[in-house]
Design an enzyme around this catalytic site. Structure first.
Site, short mmCIF file in Angstrom:
data_model
loop_
_atom_site.label_atom_id
_atom_site.label_comp_id
_atom_site.label_asym_id
_atom_site.label_seq_id
_atom_site.Cartn_x
_atom_site.Cartn_y
_atom_site.Cartn_z
N HIS A 179 4.75 -4.83 3.48
CA HIS A 179 4.63 -5.23 2.07
C HIS A 179 5.45 -6.51 1.88
O HIS A 179 6.59 -6.59 2.35
CB HIS A 179 5.13 -4.11 1.15
CG HIS A 179 4.97 -4.43 -0.30
ND1 HIS A 179 3.74 -4.41 -0.94
CD2 HIS A 179 5.87 -4.82 -1.22
CE1 HIS A 179 3.91 -4.77 -2.20
NE2 HIS A 179 5.19 -5.04 -2.40
N GLY A 183 -6.17 -11.17 7.85
CA GLY A 183 -5.72 -10.59 9.11
C GLY A 183 -4.71 -11.42 9.88
O GLY A 183 -4.63 -11.33 11.10
N ASN A 215 -1.58 -10.90 9.80
CA ASN A 215 -0.65 -9.91 10.37
C ASN A 215 -1.27 -9.23 11.58
O ASN A 215 -0.59 -8.96 12.57
CB ASN A 215 -0.28 -8.87 9.29
CG ASN A 215 0.84 -9.37 8.39
OD1 ASN A 215 1.98 -9.49 8.83
ND2 ASN A 215 0.50 -9.70 7.16
N LYS A 234 -6.75 -0.32 0.31
CA LYS A 234 -7.25 0.94 -0.25
C LYS A 234 -6.17 2.02 -0.18
O LYS A 234 -5.32 1.98 0.70
CB LYS A 234 -8.48 1.39 0.55
CG LYS A 234 -9.62 0.44 0.43
CD LYS A 234 -11.02 0.95 0.25
CE LYS A 234 -11.31 2.32 -0.18
NZ LYS A 234 -11.82 2.33 -1.58
N ILE A 235 -6.23 2.96 -1.12
CA ILE A 235 -5.26 4.06 -1.14
C ILE A 235 -5.64 5.09 -0.08
O ILE A 235 -6.82 5.40 0.10
CB ILE A 235 -5.27 4.73 -2.54
CG1 ILE A 235 -4.91 3.71 -3.63
CG2 ILE A 235 -4.30 5.92 -2.59
CD1 ILE A 235 -3.50 3.13 -3.51
N LEU A 236 -4.65 5.58 0.66
CA LEU A 236 -4.91 6.61 1.68
C LEU A 236 -4.92 7.98 1.02
O LEU A 236 -4.12 8.26 0.13
CB LEU A 236 -3.83 6.56 2.77
CG LEU A 236 -3.62 5.22 3.49
CD1 LEU A 236 -2.60 5.41 4.60
CD2 LEU A 236 -4.93 4.66 4.02
N ASN A 279 3.18 0.30 7.27
CA ASN A 279 2.64 -0.67 6.31
C ASN A 279 3.60 -1.85 6.19
O ASN A 279 4.81 -1.70 6.33
CB ASN A 279 2.47 -0.01 4.94
CG ASN A 279 1.86 -0.96 3.91
OD1 ASN A 279 0.87 -1.62 4.18
ND2 ASN A 279 2.49 -1.05 2.74
#
Ligand code: GRF
Length: 204
Positions: free
Chosen positions: A108, A11, A13, A90-92, A106
């Site tokens: 990356h 965390g 970010n 996790k994938i949304l 998001n």
């Protein structure tokens, strides 16, 4: 503007967002932090700043679809208008993306479209960059769409990759950039200065 942050790890970010809300840079309020990992240190960071922190245990939901519905319910019950994925692994679900179309940001740790998508997360991103021998890498903040690590790009910033850089060294350099451009993007969103035109983002 009410912000919800999804995390899976340390965390840092999230911490940069908390700091930028508290110093007035971001005209918003983080109303909930949600993690799929009970030991995500980011939950502790939230608690330290009196921000509601919620562990949604995937073991309680038989599939990803229903897990996503539980997360959406938590976001809605906290009035969230902007969802930020800050190291969320996790994938949304499609419904999640529909529900928050162009309101999910998001971060990356590479220059998308390089080193992104399935399997590229955490240190793996930087290992791929170092092994490839790129001379620049960096971080990308983007709106989330149906694909992994794709969607309209909001901000990118580069870092130089030195010949002797290890993946860990590169990760440190990129993380510093992440902590800068993620709050910048959230600030712009809260000020209503981001327009998605087709698959590109215009900053007004
Ligand atoms: C960051 O490198 C981020 O780009 C990636 O996962 C990591 C999260 O780090 N998505 P932290 O949990 O914010 O420290």
């Amino acid at each position: 503007l009410k912000i919800g942050v999804l995390i899976s790890g340390s965390g840092t970010n999230l911490q940069s967002l908390i700091d930028n809300v508290e110093n007035g840079q971001i005209d918003g309020k983080i109303t909930v932090v949600i993690s799929n990992k009970i030991d995500a240190y980011g939950l502790e960071r939230a608690r330290k700043h009196n921000i509601k922190s919620v562990f949604v245990d995937q073991k309680n939901y038989q599939d990803s679809e229903i897990y996503n519905e539980a997360v959406i319910k938590e976001l809605k019950s906290n009035g969230v208008e902007l969802v930020v994925l800050a190291g969320y692994l996790k994938i949304l679900s499609r419904n999640f993306i529909e529900t928050y179309r162009n309101r999910i940001i998001n971060i990356h740790p590479s220059l998308i479209p390089s080193f992104c998508g399935k399997g590229y997360y955490g240190l793996k991103v930087h290992e791929a960059a170092v092994n490839y021998g790129v001379k620049i890498s960096g971080a990308t903040v983007h709106f989330v769409d149906e694909e992994a690590d794709s969607g309209p790009i909001i901000i990118q910033e580069t870092v130089k990759v030195d010949f002797k850089d290890t993946p860990e060294k590169l990760q440190k350099k990129v993380l510093k950039i992440e902590h800068k451009i993620l709050p910048q993007a959230v600030k712009l969103f809260c000020e209503g200065r981001l327009d998605v035109v087709g698959r590109k983002v215009e900053i007004n």
